[in-house]
Design an enzyme around this catalytic site. Structure first.
Site, short mmCIF file in Angstrom:
data_model
loop_
_atom_site.label_atom_id
_atom_site.label_comp_id
_atom_site.label_asym_id
_atom_site.label_seq_id
_atom_site.Cartn_x
_atom_site.Cartn_y
_atom_site.Cartn_z
N CYS A 110 0.82 -1.25 0.00
CA CYS A 110 -0.18 -0.03 0.03
C CYS A 110 0.82 1.39 -0.05
O CYS A 110 0.24 2.50 -0.25
CB CYS A 110 -1.00 0.13 1.25
SG CYS A 110 -2.10 -1.65 1.32
N HIS A 245 -3.42 6.92 3.51
CA HIS A 245 -3.87 5.59 3.03
C HIS A 245 -5.28 5.31 3.39
O HIS A 245 -5.50 5.25 4.70
CB HIS A 245 -2.89 4.62 3.23
CG HIS A 245 -3.15 3.00 3.01
ND1 HIS A 245 -4.01 3.03 1.51
CD2 HIS A 245 -3.39 1.99 3.30
CE1 HIS A 245 -4.04 1.61 1.48
NE2 HIS A 245 -3.80 1.24 2.58
N ASN A 275 -10.24 -0.13 0.44
CA ASN A 275 -8.88 -0.26 0.39
C ASN A 275 -8.15 -0.61 -1.17
O ASN A 275 -8.52 -1.85 -1.48
CB ASN A 275 -8.12 -0.97 1.44
CG ASN A 275 -6.69 -1.03 1.59
OD1 ASN A 275 -6.04 -0.66 0.54
ND2 ASN A 275 -6.16 -1.46 2.57
O1 UT7 Z 1 -3.50 -2.10 4.01
C1 UT7 Z 1 -3.63 -2.93 5.06
C2 UT7 Z 1 -4.65 -3.98 5.07
N1 UT7 Z 1 -5.17 -3.99 6.10
C3 UT7 Z 1 -5.87 -3.41 7.24
O2 UT7 Z 1 -5.85 -2.29 7.20
C4 UT7 Z 1 -6.46 -4.04 8.39
C5 UT7 Z 1 -6.57 -3.41 9.69
N2 UT7 Z 1 -7.35 -4.11 10.57
C6 UT7 Z 1 -8.66 -3.47 10.54
O3 UT7 Z 1 -8.92 -2.78 9.83
C7 UT7 Z 1 -9.53 -4.22 11.63
O4 UT7 Z 1 -8.85 -4.78 12.44
C8 UT7 Z 1 -10.54 -5.10 10.82
C9 UT7 Z 1 -11.76 -4.25 10.10
C10 UT7 Z 1 -10.02 -6.14 9.86
C11 UT7 Z 1 -11.44 -5.82 11.99
O5 UT7 Z 1 -12.09 -4.95 12.99
P1 UT7 Z 1 -12.00 -5.01 14.68
O6 UT7 Z 1 -12.79 -4.31 15.10
O7 UT7 Z 1 -10.59 -5.52 14.86
O8 UT7 Z 1 -12.91 -6.61 14.49
P2 UT7 Z 1 -12.39 -8.16 15.02
O9 UT7 Z 1 -11.46 -8.66 14.04
O10 UT7 Z 1 -12.06 -7.98 16.47
O11 UT7 Z 1 -13.74 -9.02 14.79
C12 UT7 Z 1 -14.71 -8.68 15.71
C13 UT7 Z 1 -15.96 -9.79 15.29
C14 UT7 Z 1 -15.43 -11.14 15.17
O12 UT7 Z 1 -16.31 -11.98 15.80
P3 UT7 Z 1 -16.26 -12.61 17.28
O13 UT7 Z 1 -15.12 -13.53 17.11
O14 UT7 Z 1 -16.26 -11.43 18.10
O15 UT7 Z 1 -17.53 -13.33 17.32
C15 UT7 Z 1 -15.26 -11.32 13.80
O16 UT7 Z 1 -15.31 -12.86 13.37
O17 UT7 Z 1 -16.34 -9.57 14.01
C16 UT7 Z 1 -16.26 -10.54 13.15
N3 UT7 Z 1 -16.16 -10.23 11.68
C17 UT7 Z 1 -17.11 -9.97 11.02
N4 UT7 Z 1 -18.39 -9.72 11.24
C18 UT7 Z 1 -19.33 -9.40 10.25
C19 UT7 Z 1 -15.03 -10.12 11.01
N5 UT7 Z 1 -15.28 -9.90 9.75
C20 UT7 Z 1 -16.67 -9.65 9.82
C21 UT7 Z 1 -17.49 -9.11 8.72
N6 UT7 Z 1 -18.78 -9.02 9.17
N7 UT7 Z 1 -17.00 -8.92 7.39
#
Ligand code: UT7
Length: 320
Positions: A110, A245, A275
């Site tokens: 990125c 970004h 993204n």
């Molecule tokens: O260019 C680099 C690219 N990568 C990034 O920039 C990623 C950086 N990280 C992030 O943006 C965030 O960490 C995410 C958006 C990926 C995730 O957000 P979060 O607030 O950290 O959520 P989480 O990973 O803690 O997940 C919370 C819950 C989980 O369920 P449980 O375990 O609490 O039951 C996930 O399984 O949300 C669930 N989950 C979803 N639910 C609905 C994960 N993805 C999804 C989804 N829809 N798409």
């Protein structure tokens, strides 16, 4: 003496995929995606080739700069993977715009466009180039596992370009790497059939530890803003426009919070595109340039983080 931005352009796939569209085949929702990331929709390649988008955005930037392809001294393409391993995307663009200068691809995930800006600066400073075409093009949709809701909802496809020319404009740049091959990993999973290969092929499309990337991103973006301002003899308050970004609106907010930056100085379009890896800052630049947002002399700060883990920032004064 370094460079100024002489022209910008972009080319996007036609297909718009909303969060509701994704919820038809994934266990997700518009509410989850929007509140966690700020994304509403993204563009996705269907009938288009990435090559064609790259050429279209390059042509748009050249036209905007009033520059012929034959007059370009260097072409740099920021991409994780073009349509072909070879020729490079940069050579494909060179052929289409009628350039015969050096042309090569650069992969810094990125942060690719910022790495290209540093390379352009070095070529210009060394007297090896006066006009550089920087293109970014990413087909994220072809690198993702569309059954993994934790990653595929975050990304989109697109291409952007800029022409930079020798002159006053760029004030400072910083690049950094915090090597980590596990936090974001996207193996090449295409089958090879060498009878001598004894290495097991990685089958996974993309692995990402979202929480770890999040923590790295907030720290890296904040640190690079401090580093690049110090190098330019400026403070974060002296910057007129921030072009971060576009990975997650919460990462952008958190990394700028400590500098108490007025939110109206922070440009975003993540809601419409998600993204797009290296392409995100290019499309952001072109959109707001075309809207007439920037005034001559305005200081633009680009800041990005990505897989690798890479990060960087550039400050360029707008000269048009
Ligand atoms: O260019 C680099 C690219 N990568 C990034 O920039 C990623 C950086 N990280 C992030 O943006 C965030 O960490 C995410 C958006 C990926 C995730 O957000 P979060 O607030 O950290 O959520 P989480 O990973 O803690 O997940 C919370 C819950 C989980 O369920 P449980 O375990 O609490 O039951 C996930 O399984 O949300 C669930 N989950 C979803 N639910 C609905 C994960 N993805 C999804 C989804 N829809 N798409």
């Amino acid at each position: 003496m370094s460079f100024f931005i002489a022209g910008t352009g972009r080319a996007m796939p036609e297909k718009i995929v909303t969060n509701d569209d994704l919820a038809k085949f994934l266990d997700t929702s518009d509410e989850w995606i929007f509140t966690r990331t700020g994304i509403r929709r993204r563009r996705v390649l269907t009938h288009e080739r990435l090559d064609d988008l790259a050429v279209a955005s390059a042509r748009a930037a050249l036209a905007d700069a009033g520059t012929a392809g034959a007059d370009v001294d260097l072409i740099l393409c920021a991409t994780m993977r073009g349509d072909t391993y070879t020729p490079s995307l940069a050579c494909t663009v060179a052929e289409a715009v009628g350039a015969t200068c050096p042309a090569f691809d650069l992969n810094a995930a990125c942060v690719g466009v910022l790495y290209c800006m540093e390379v352009a600066d070095s070529f210009i400073a060394a007297g090896k180039a006066e006009t550089v075409l920087i293109v970014s093009a990413e087909a994220m949709s072809k690198l993702l596992d569309w059954t993994d809701r934790a990653s595929c909802v975050l990304f989109g496809d697109g291409s952007g370009a800029m022409v930079v020319k020798k002159g006053e404009g760029r004030l400072a740049g910083v690049l950094s790497t915090k090597p980590d091959s596990h936090v974001i990993r996207m193996p090449n999973f295409e089958g090879l059939n060498s009878p001598y290969n004894a290495v097991e092929q990685e089958k996974q499309a993309m692995h990402m530890d979202g929480g770890e990337v999040y923590k790295f991103a907030v720290n890296a973006m904040g640190s690079r803003i401090e580093d690049v301002c110090a190098r330019a003899g400026l403070t974060p308050a002296d910057i007129d426009w921030y072009l971060p970004h576009q990975a997650n609106i919460r990462i952008i907010d958190a990394s700028l919070k400590k500098f108490k930056i007025d939110k109206s100085k922070v440009l975003t379009n993540i809601a419409d595109y998600g993204n797009m890896s290296a392409t995100s800052v290019m499309v952001l630049l072109d959109e707001f340039a075309k809207k007439g947002t920037f005034r001559k002399g305005d200081k633009l700060l680009f800041v990005a983080f990505g897989a690798g883990l890479t990060s960087g920032a550039e400050i360029v004064a707008w000269q048009r």
